[in-house]
Design an enzyme around this catalytic site. Structure first.
Site, PDB file in Angstrom:
ATOM      1  CE  LYS A  37       4.920 -14.722 -45.123  1.00 29.19           C
ATOM      2  NZ  LYS A  37       5.279 -14.325 -43.591  1.00 29.19           N
ATOM      3  CD  GLN A  43       5.890 -11.556 -41.210  1.00 24.09           C
ATOM      4  OE1 GLN A  43       4.919 -12.304 -41.970  1.00 24.09           O
ATOM      5  NE2 GLN A  43       7.116 -11.595 -41.461  1.00 24.09           N
ATOM      6  CG  ASP A  60       5.349 -18.772 -39.487  1.00 25.59           C
ATOM      7  OD1 ASP A  60       5.521 -19.121 -40.753  1.00 25.59           O
ATOM      8  OD2 ASP A  60       5.085 -17.794 -39.049  1.00 25.59           O
TER       9      ASP A  60
END
Ligand code: NAD
Length: 291
Positions: free
Chosen positions: A52, A96, A119
């Site tokens: 990412k 994460q 997200d």
């Protein structure tokens, strides 16, 4: 059989975003800035976060990796989240998953400000998505929708069987594909670990989205001729003969199923790269919302 090439399409999307970033720079405006919080040293998480951050650099975004030790307390992580919420330089950030067991994941995701939640996991954003309102769509289902759109896969009226009901893949993709719009208007069946006789559903499916995380689970006798297969699963299978000590595989027994499929995503190179591209897209959207 045609391959749904997630790597190729994700590169196209990244190039499109890079063009926008170049224009932003030309105008002398602030470039998008994505932050990622990683707690601990889980191998797969390190790989995902690493790619990412690398993707951000490639397309001209700013990126910040906040790598915290495994023993970080919930309170300390929540403080970090508050700092990111308050930092005007950060357009969007991700925490994460999975988090270490001593940290309540739900509590942390709830603390992320919805305007920075690229997200799309915060209930405010998930709710908007379910209502068909503009919001951050979780990157993996967003990536699947974009892949279907760019390959012009007909979904209208098609029977789509989703395997798995997780909040990050199975549940949102089943909502999105049943809504109105392109790559949608499908008749969706959600299946899960308590589904009786899964094969009865998969054999009738025009489209299968598999997100259960069990290597080579979907076999040729479970699908019909011409099916469209979206394989979301990514499992690391230990293999001493490989340099990394493992190889990656999906939920679908590719060699068996591919000859029967009209379209199929490979693993790796299918949904995975699309997920990263759509996270970047969400970050660009976040910046537009803040400016
Ligand atoms: P999860 O691990 O949270 O849940 C798995 C789901 O599968 C559950 O809903 C369960 O009910 C269902 N399931 C388990 N066994 C089943 C069975 N025998 N029959 C039917 N359903 C069954 O799911 P997740 O977090 O969505 O992850 C699923 C897979 O997708 C994993 O391999 C993960 O690594 C991968 N993944 C990939 C991406 C990507 O970018 N490509 C993103 C997220 C997750």
């Amino acid at each position: 059989m045609n391959i749904l090439d997630g790597r190729k399409i994700s590169n196209q999307i990244k190039e499109e975003i890079a063009v926008e970033v170049a224009q932003i720079k030309e105008r002398g405006e602030k470039v998008p800035h994505l932050a990622a919080v990683l707690v601990g040293n889980d191998g797969a998480s390190l790989t995902y976060v690493g790619s990412k951050v690398r993707s951000c650099k490639k397309i001209g975004f700013e990126s910040t990796l906040i790598h915290l030790p495994e023993e970080t307390t919930e309170v300390a992580l929540l403080r970090q989240v508050e700092d990111l919420n308050a930092n005007p330089d950060i357009d969007g950030y991700i925490v994460q998953l999975p988090l270490p067991k001593h940290i309540d994941e739900e509590k942390v995701l709830m603390a992320v400000h919805p305007d920075k939640d690229v997200d799309g996991f915060h209930p405010a954003n998930f709710g908007k998505m379910a209502l068909g309102m503009e919001t951050f769509i979780p990157a993996t289902p967003f990536g699947i929708m974009e892949l279907l759109r760019r390959y012009n896969i007909e979904t209208e009226g098609k029977h789509t069987v989703v395997i798995g009901r997780s909040n990050i893949v199975g549940r949102p993709i089943s909502i999105l594909m049943s809504q109105k719009g392109k790559a949608a208007n499908a008749t969706v069946t959600v299946t899960h670990s308590r589904t009786k006789d899964l094969t009865e559903f998969t054999q009738k499916a025009d489209i299968i989205v598999s997100a259960l995380g069990s290597p080579d689970f979907l076999k040729a006798d479970m699908v019909k001729e011409g099916v469209v297969i979206i394989d979301v699963g990514i499992t690391r299978v230990p293999d001493e003969t490989r340099e990394k000590g493992y190889y990656l595989t999906g939920d679908v027994d590719f060699d068996q199923v591919a000859p029967k499929a009209s379209y199929i995503t490979p693993v790796p190179g299918g949904v995975g790269p699309m997920t990263i591209a759509m996270l970047l897209k969400n970050t660009l959207l976040a910046r537009e919302r803040h400016s």
